[in-house]
Design a protein around this motif. Structure first.
Motif, short mmCIF file in Angstrom:
data_model
loop_
_atom_site.label_atom_id
_atom_site.label_comp_id
_atom_site.label_asym_id
_atom_site.label_seq_id
_atom_site.Cartn_x
_atom_site.Cartn_y
_atom_site.Cartn_z
N ARG A 1 8.04 -6.49 6.40
CA ARG A 1 7.13 -6.52 7.55
C ARG A 1 6.75 -5.09 7.87
O ARG A 1 7.58 -4.32 8.38
N ALA A 2 5.52 -4.73 7.57
CA ALA A 2 5.09 -3.33 7.65
C ALA A 2 5.02 -2.83 9.10
O ALA A 2 4.65 -3.56 10.01
N MET B 1 1.45 -18.86 -0.94
CA MET B 1 1.31 -19.15 0.49
C MET B 1 1.46 -17.87 1.32
O MET B 1 0.69 -17.62 2.25
N LEU B 2 2.48 -17.08 0.99
CA LEU B 2 2.67 -15.82 1.72
C LEU B 2 1.49 -14.88 1.49
O LEU B 2 1.09 -14.15 2.41
N ASN B 3 0.94 -14.90 0.29
CA ASN B 3 -0.26 -14.12 0.01
C ASN B 3 -1.40 -14.55 0.94
O ASN B 3 -2.11 -13.71 1.52
N VAL C 1 1.64 -5.92 4.33
CA VAL C 1 2.06 -4.90 3.38
C VAL C 1 0.88 -4.24 2.66
O VAL C 1 0.97 -3.09 2.23
N ALA C 2 -0.22 -4.96 2.51
CA ALA C 2 -1.40 -4.40 1.85
C ALA C 2 -2.35 -3.77 2.86
O ALA C 2 -3.43 -3.31 2.48
N GLU D 1 0.83 -1.20 0.00
CA GLU D 1 0.00 0.00 0.00
C GLU D 1 0.86 1.25 0.00
O GLU D 1 0.35 2.36 -0.12
N ASN D 2 2.17 1.09 0.15
CA ASN D 2 3.07 2.24 0.14
C ASN D 2 4.33 1.89 -0.66
O ASN D 2 5.29 1.34 -0.11
#
Length: 517
Positions: A157-158, A363-365, A416-417, A138-139
């Motif tokens: 890792r946000a 998987m990470l998604n 992250v999203a 998102e950034n």
């Protein structure tokens, strides 16, 4: 991209990873990765991650079981105490038992050299493809900063991008008829009034405005001084000047900011022990009524409010006020964080084919879904927490398990999203209001965030001498504020920075910057 010299230790690590990848890897047995050399689909996913809890989760941990269901394969986590994690990374990368995914906590020389030598998958195009919507940042500024010279080697890792704030004693503002500051001039006047106008009404000259501790780091360490520098328009560590990056501390705006800071100190509007005060005691003058302003992260306001509530229930609303960015004389600018705390990287020695890589990314998604975020941050709904009015409410009888969840599984959270897990129920109404205000300020101030344009660029010289270089300027700034050196002394420090490696860093950074396109 120009070739980079790899330090001997880093070269050995990179060579181990690359040679392992070329040799066909393991057969999937043992504790390492499960990719195998035949390109077969993964039947499990091995992840190495740090933990902060007293003990790591057990192999049959219910959160791990639930997350495995989300991922579609069993998750095999190699938990490592955070205190030993950096050393373990180097040991693992130099061996032949590499996990499928590794939490990388920082872009140190070993990781950077290994990544650029081909030891980790370049995820740039995959993450930008849109095929994995929960991994689309998102950034983009943060994602670029997490990379290495324009290449993205991990899912970051946000963390909160906007954290810098002004925390003030609300009762002192009320006693003096003052409003929250909107500009740096307002801040100066409040600091003066908190020092000179008896804000606590006790008739004694026993208060000061701003509370500043000894800061453990040089420039660019998110100190109160860095915040003011950015408010003045100096830039954030580096500034783009016509397509060329220049150090922020060489700008006229930085000098203006330092003069502002010096005036605060010289007039006694800052605690006299600002250069030696233990940061661990930063809250005490605010709580005790000695000082009334703190420039720090927004979460400190929540921490202070909670401490006041513990002293006297219902008192925090009268004691704690929070403001965001301040406009300076040259415009309105906000200091962001890097926006991330390490990333999840995928070694090529374990995940050897594009098909396997795409499987891992999927998987990470899936591990970035709302369901997974709640599991990683809160645990099992109905066991250690319930949901009330949209908030997570923890079961006090399961606090040990909750601490284990947040101290271990949360380290896999990427977000992250966006972070979509349930917010934690605030302890009081005012703490809830303060939490809402923090989110509002983050949204407002993000529009004026000044990101470091060199955050994703890795200079060889800076990697080895950056701390010393930053401290040259950081130390000189403190000496200037104290009146120990004059402007000529500040100039001498800048020149020393240049001649002891700074000019070489500038050259290297600009070479890399020109290649970003």
């Amino acid at each position: 991209m120009r070739m980079r010299r790899i330090a001997p230790i880093a070269a050995a690590v990179a060579g181990a990873l690359v040679l392992t990848a070329c040799s066909g890897g393991g057969d999937g047995d043992g504790d390492g990765g499960n990719g195998g050399g035949d390109g077969a689909a993964l039947e499990s996913l091995t992840i190495m991650a740090p933990y902060f809890a007293e003990v790591p989760p057990e192999s049959d941990d219910p959160v791990g079981t639930a997350l495995s269901e989300v991922a579609g394969v069993p998750l095999e986590i190699q938990w490592v105490p955070n205190s030993a994690y950096g050393e373990r990374i180097n040991t693992v990368l130099a061996g032949d038992d590499i996990p499928d995914v590794m939490v990388i906590t920082g872009k140190d020389q070993g990781f950077v050299s290994t990544a650029l030598a081909g030891g980790f998958w370049d995820l740039t195009e995959y993450l930008q493809s849109g095929d994995y919507p929960n991994l689309v940042s998102e950034n983009p500024d943060v994602e670029l900063a997490s990379g290495v010279n324009g290449q993205i080697f991990g899912v970051y890792r946000a963390r909160d991008v906007i954290r810098a704030s002004v925390i003030l004693r609300q009762d002192w503002l009320d006693n003096l008829g003052l409003e929250l500051p909107e500009t740096t001039d307002d801040l100066y006047e409040i600091a003066r009034a908190f020092t000179e106008d008896d804000p606590d009404g006790n008739g004694e000259d026993d208060t000061y405005g701003m509370i500043a501790p000894q800061w453990p780091g040089g420039i660019g360490s998110n100190s109160p001084y860095d915040t003011i520098d950015v408010w003045y328009g100096s830039g954030n560590m580096w500034r783009d000047d016509g397509g060329e990056l220049i150090p922020a501390f060489t700008t006229p705006e930085w000098r203006e900011a330092v003069e502002f800071e010096r005036d605060l100190v010289q007039n006694g509007y800052v605690n006299p022990d600002y250069a030696t005060m233990d940061p661990a005691t930063w809250n005490e003058p605010f709580l005790n009524g000695d000082g009334g302003i703190i420039l720090d992260v927004q979460s400190r306001a929540t921490q202070l409010a909670d401490l006041f509530e513990q002293q006297e229930e219902g008192s925090a609303a009268d004691k704690v006020a929070l403001a965001g960015q301040l406009s300076g004389p040259n415009g309105t600018f906000a200091l962001p964080t890097t926006g991330y705390a390490g990333f999840l990287a995928i070694p090529r020695s374990s995940i050897q084919t594009e098909e396997q890589l795409e499987q891992v990314l999927q998987m990470l998604n899936d591990l970035n879904t709302t369901e997974a975020q709640n599991l990683m941050n809160h645990g099992i709904e109905g066991d250690n927490f319930t949901v009330e009015d949209g908030y997570a409410v923890f079961n006090p009888e399961r606090q040990d398990f909750t601490d284990q969840v947040t101290g271990a599984w949360a380290q896999l959270g990427m977000n992250v999203a966006g972070y979509n897990a349930y917010p934690i129920q605030p302890r009081t109404e005012f703490l809830g209001e303060l939490g809402d205000l923090r989110l509002q300020l983050q949204d407002e101030d993000l529009a004026n965030a000044v990101f470091n344009p060199a955050a994703g660029l890795v200079s060889d010289t800076y990697t080895t001498t950056g701390t010393q270089l930053d401290n040259i300027i950081g130390d000189a700034r403190i000496q200037y504020l104290a009146g120990q050196i004059d402007e000529a002394g500040l100039d001498e420090a800048v020149e020393r920075w240049r001649t002891t490696g700074g000019d070489q860093v500038t050259t290297e950074i600009n070479e890399l910057y020109s290649q970003l396109g």
